[in-house]
Design a protein around this motif. Structure first.
Motif, PDB file in Angstrom:
ATOM      1  N   GLU A 111       0.837  -1.202   0.000  1.00 23.53           N
ATOM      2  CA  GLU A 111       0.000   0.000   0.000  1.00 23.53           C
ATOM      3  C   GLU A 111       0.871   1.251   0.000  1.00 23.53           C
ATOM      4  OE1 GLU A 111      -2.781  -0.090   3.213  1.00 23.53           O
ATOM      5  OE2 GLU A 111      -3.580  -2.055   2.673  1.00 23.53           O
ATOM      6  N   CYS A 112       1.970   1.186   0.711  1.00 20.61           N
ATOM      7  CA  CYS A 112       2.912   2.305   0.747  1.00 20.61           C
ATOM      8  C   CYS A 112       3.517   2.543  -0.637  1.00 20.61           C
ATOM      9  CB  CYS A 112       4.011   2.019   1.768  1.00 20.61           C
ATOM     10  SG  CYS A 112       5.346   3.224   1.784  1.00 20.61           S
ATOM     11  N   ILE A 113       3.889   1.472  -1.318  1.00 17.66           N
ATOM     12  CA  ILE A 113       4.444   1.588  -2.672  1.00 17.66           C
ATOM     13  C   ILE A 113       3.430   2.237  -3.611  1.00 17.66           C
ATOM     14  CG2 ILE A 113       5.254   0.268  -4.672  1.00 17.66           C
ATOM     15  CD1 ILE A 113       6.386  -1.787  -2.649  1.00 17.66           C
ATOM     16  N   ASP A 114       2.187   1.841  -3.484  1.00 18.13           N
ATOM     17  CA  ASP A 114       1.126   2.429  -4.293  1.00 18.13           C
ATOM     18  C   ASP A 114       0.957   3.916  -3.975  1.00 18.13           C
ATOM     19  OD1 ASP A 114      -1.153   2.052  -6.180  1.00 18.13           O
ATOM     20  OD2 ASP A 114      -2.335   2.629  -4.427  1.00 18.13           O
ATOM     21  N   PHE A 115       1.089   4.264  -2.710  1.00 15.54           N
ATOM     22  CA  PHE A 115       0.994   5.670  -2.264  1.00 15.54           C
ATOM     23  C   PHE A 115       2.023   6.540  -2.998  1.00 15.54           C
ATOM     24  CE2 PHE A 115       3.218   8.573   0.744  1.00 15.54           C
ATOM     25  CZ  PHE A 115       2.238   9.543   0.921  1.00 15.54           C
ATOM     26  N   PHE A 116       3.227   6.032  -3.168  1.00 17.15           N
ATOM     27  CA  PHE A 116       4.286   6.801  -3.827  1.00 17.15           C
ATOM     28  C   PHE A 116       4.150   6.818  -5.348  1.00 17.15           C
ATOM     29  CE2 PHE A 116       6.617   6.287   0.238  1.00 17.15           C
ATOM     30  CZ  PHE A 116       6.939   7.621   0.443  1.00 17.15           C
ATOM     31  N   ASN A 117       3.228   6.052  -5.893  1.00 19.96           N
ATOM     32  CA  ASN A 117       2.994   6.083  -7.335  1.00 19.96           C
ATOM     33  C   ASN A 117       2.248   7.337  -7.776  1.00 19.96           C
ATOM     34  OD1 ASN A 117       4.285   3.674  -7.962  1.00 19.96           O
ATOM     35  ND2 ASN A 117       2.441   2.438  -7.601  1.00 19.96           N
ATOM     36  N   LYS A 126       6.243  13.837  -0.183  1.00 20.86           N
ATOM     37  CA  LYS A 126       5.394  12.722   0.246  1.00 20.86           C
ATOM     38  C   LYS A 126       6.208  11.985   1.317  1.00 20.86           C
ATOM     39  CE  LYS A 126       2.648  10.416  -2.580  1.00 20.86           C
ATOM     40  NZ  LYS A 126       1.307  10.972  -2.397  1.00 20.86           N
ATOM     41  N   ILE A 127       5.587  11.804   2.477  1.00 23.99           N
ATOM     42  CA  ILE A 127       6.317  11.291   3.643  1.00 23.99           C
ATOM     43  C   ILE A 127       5.725   9.967   4.110  1.00 23.99           C
ATOM     44  CG2 ILE A 127       6.989  11.768   6.036  1.00 23.99           C
ATOM     45  CD1 ILE A 127       6.814  14.741   5.389  1.00 23.99           C
ATOM     46  N   ASP A 153      10.838  10.143  -6.221  1.00 25.52           N
ATOM     47  CA  ASP A 153      11.135  11.569  -6.159  1.00 25.52           C
ATOM     48  C   ASP A 153      10.330  12.234  -5.050  1.00 25.52           C
ATOM     49  OD1 ASP A 153      12.839  11.303  -8.319  1.00 25.52           O
ATOM     50  OD2 ASP A 153      11.294  11.841  -9.795  1.00 25.52           O
ATOM     51  N   ASN A 154      10.938  13.211  -4.403  1.00 24.74           N
ATOM     52  CA  ASN A 154      10.283  14.009  -3.347  1.00 24.74           C
ATOM     53  C   ASN A 154       9.757  13.153  -2.197  1.00 24.74           C
ATOM     54  OD1 ASN A 154      10.622  16.418  -4.881  1.00 24.74           O
ATOM     55  ND2 ASN A 154       8.852  15.832  -6.124  1.00 24.74           N
ATOM     56  N   SER A 155      10.399  12.025  -1.958  1.00 23.28           N
ATOM     57  CA  SER A 155       9.957  11.139  -0.872  1.00 23.28           C
ATOM     58  C   SER A 155      10.847  11.332   0.352  1.00 23.28           C
ATOM     59  CB  SER A 155      10.000   9.674  -1.309  1.00 23.28           C
ATOM     60  OG  SER A 155      11.330   9.264  -1.586  1.00 23.28           O
ATOM     61  N   LEU A 156      10.267  11.082   1.495  1.00 27.79           N
ATOM     62  CA  LEU A 156      11.010  11.129   2.756  1.00 27.79           C
ATOM     63  C   LEU A 156      10.491  10.018   3.654  1.00 27.79           C
ATOM     64  CD1 LEU A 156      13.025  12.515   4.707  1.00 27.79           C
ATOM     65  CD2 LEU A 156      11.115  13.930   5.503  1.00 27.79           C
ATOM     66  N   PHE A 157      11.414   9.187   4.136  1.00 26.95           N
ATOM     67  CA  PHE A 157      11.060   8.092   5.036  1.00 26.95           C
ATOM     68  C   PHE A 157      11.598   8.408   6.432  1.00 26.95           C
ATOM     69  CE2 PHE A 157      10.839   6.218   0.895  1.00 26.95           C
ATOM     70  CZ  PHE A 157       9.823   5.276   0.974  1.00 26.95           C
ATOM     71  N   LEU A 158      10.719   8.343   7.417  1.00 27.18           N
ATOM     72  CA  LEU A 158      11.094   8.511   8.817  1.00 27.18           C
ATOM     73  C   LEU A 158      10.838   7.159   9.488  1.00 27.18           C
ATOM     74  CD1 LEU A 158       9.469  12.017   9.386  1.00 27.18           C
ATOM     75  CD2 LEU A 158      11.896  11.513   8.974  1.00 27.18           C
ATOM     76  N   VAL A 159      11.906   6.420   9.707  1.00 25.67           N
ATOM     77  CA  VAL A 159      11.826   5.020  10.126  1.00 25.67           C
ATOM     78  C   VAL A 159      12.211   4.913  11.598  1.00 25.67           C
ATOM     79  CG1 VAL A 159      12.609   2.674   9.656  1.00 25.67           C
ATOM     80  CG2 VAL A 159      12.494   4.350   7.790  1.00 25.67           C
TER      81      VAL A 159
END
Length: 329
Positions: A111-117, A126-127, A153-159
């Motif tokens: 679902e996360c991968i789809d979110f970044f599409n 997009k975070i 592109d324009n992604s940010l992951f806070l893990v």
């Protein structure tokens, strides 16, 4: 440890971030100078503000840095969307408590991968907040690794992770680690005193003492049930026969693993305290009690790390730990 109580706000509802100011300054400076990494690993003990930090930084970016990091208006559009879990540019991966699962599965990562599409809807970023990576199963961890290796592109992951050393090494290598420190006792005391003016100062001092620099853990100790679990766990190390170990075991089993995790954490905390106490005594290589403490701690740490109690006879594991604890005390 499930550090959330129904009496206190969740991280996405918390706007007052305390401690670890150096990390705030570092990320703000990085963003202002266009040096943001695509993924940050927020590591450190539970309850010290990692998730609160993640949500606050997301709000800061979504508001185009118009507000101070820790003074973002609760009533603005982005804050309301985040609290209602409906912000189109934020995706949160966490355990689905309603499904009663104890792990984050690969479907959530898909679902996360789809979110970044999709392109950004309201903001420049997009975070994705992952809370926490420790709770992902292997398939989910491998799936998120692929995203981190080729970030959109324009992604940010806070893990978020409490046990970064147990993570897949390649995941750690794709993230820039921000190590959160425990909160200082005076800072923790001042915060609790300010937010709980009706609580006696001596009671707050006692809570601070056993909270090990964790605000989340401190808040837990104002919950009577959690407080009782801790007291019973502490009493296992005494010669008292006031505890009905079978009744105590049933209390721990009633809450879908959360109280079990709390019990394990409390047991580990009291073991660490006793090990420190025994170690400060005159060195004696025949100190059988100290050796037994070390052996029990090793067994307990292994259980916590591997979460063996999820897929085993929980009742038998708890009873064995209780009996071992009373035996060596």
């Amino acid at each position: 440890m499930d550090l959330q109580s129904e009496n206190y706000p969740l991280p996405r509802e918390t706007y007052n971030f305390i401690g670890n100011d150096r990390l705030v300054d570092f990320l703000v400076f990085s963003e202002e100078n266009n040096r943001l990494h695509h993924a940050y690993l927020l590591s450190g003990d539970k309850g010290i503000g990692k998730a609160t930090f993640a949500y606050n930084f997301a709000r800061y970016l979504f508001n185009n840095k118009k507000n101070n990091f820790s003074k973002i208006d609760r009533d603005n559009k982005h804050s309301r969307l985040i609290e209602s879990r409906s912000h189109p540019d934020l995706f949160v991966i966490e355990i689905d408590k309603e499904s009663k699962k104890n792990k984050i599965d690969v479907n959530q990562v898909r679902e996360c991968i789809d979110f970044f599409n999709y392109t950004t809807a309201l903001c420049n970023y997009k975070i994705c907040i992952i809370d926490s990576l420790d709770e992902m199963n292997l398939n989910a961890a491998n799936a998120i690794l692929k995203v981190l290796e080729e970030p959109p592109d324009n992604s940010l992951f806070l893990v978020i992770s409490q046990s970064p050393k147990s993570l897949i090494p390649t995941i750690r290598s794709r993230c820039l680690e921000l190590r959160f420190e425990r909160l200082k006792d005076d800072l923790l005391f001042d915060y609790l005193k300010q937010t709980m003016p009706d609580i006696e100062g001596d009671s707050i001092k006692e809570v601070v003492k056993i909270s090990q620099g964790s605000l989340g853990r401190a808040l837990m100790f104002f919950n009577e049930e959690i407080k009782g679990i801790n007291e019973n766990t502490k009493n296992l190390f005494s010669n008292s026969d006031n505890i009905d170990i079978y009744e105590f075991c049933e209390r721990l089993l009633k809450n879908n693993n959360h109280l079990i995790k709390d019990f394990f954490e409390f047991l580990l905390f009291h073991l660490e305290s006793l090990i420190k106490e025994e170690s400060l005594k005159r060195i004696n290589f025949k100190n059988k009690k100290l050796l037994n403490y070390f052996l029990l701690r090793e067994e307990l740490q292994s259980m916590i790390l591997q979460e063996k109690y999820f897929n085993a006879d929980k009742r038998q594991i708890i009873l064995n730990l209780i009996l071992k604890t009373k035996e060596i005390s």
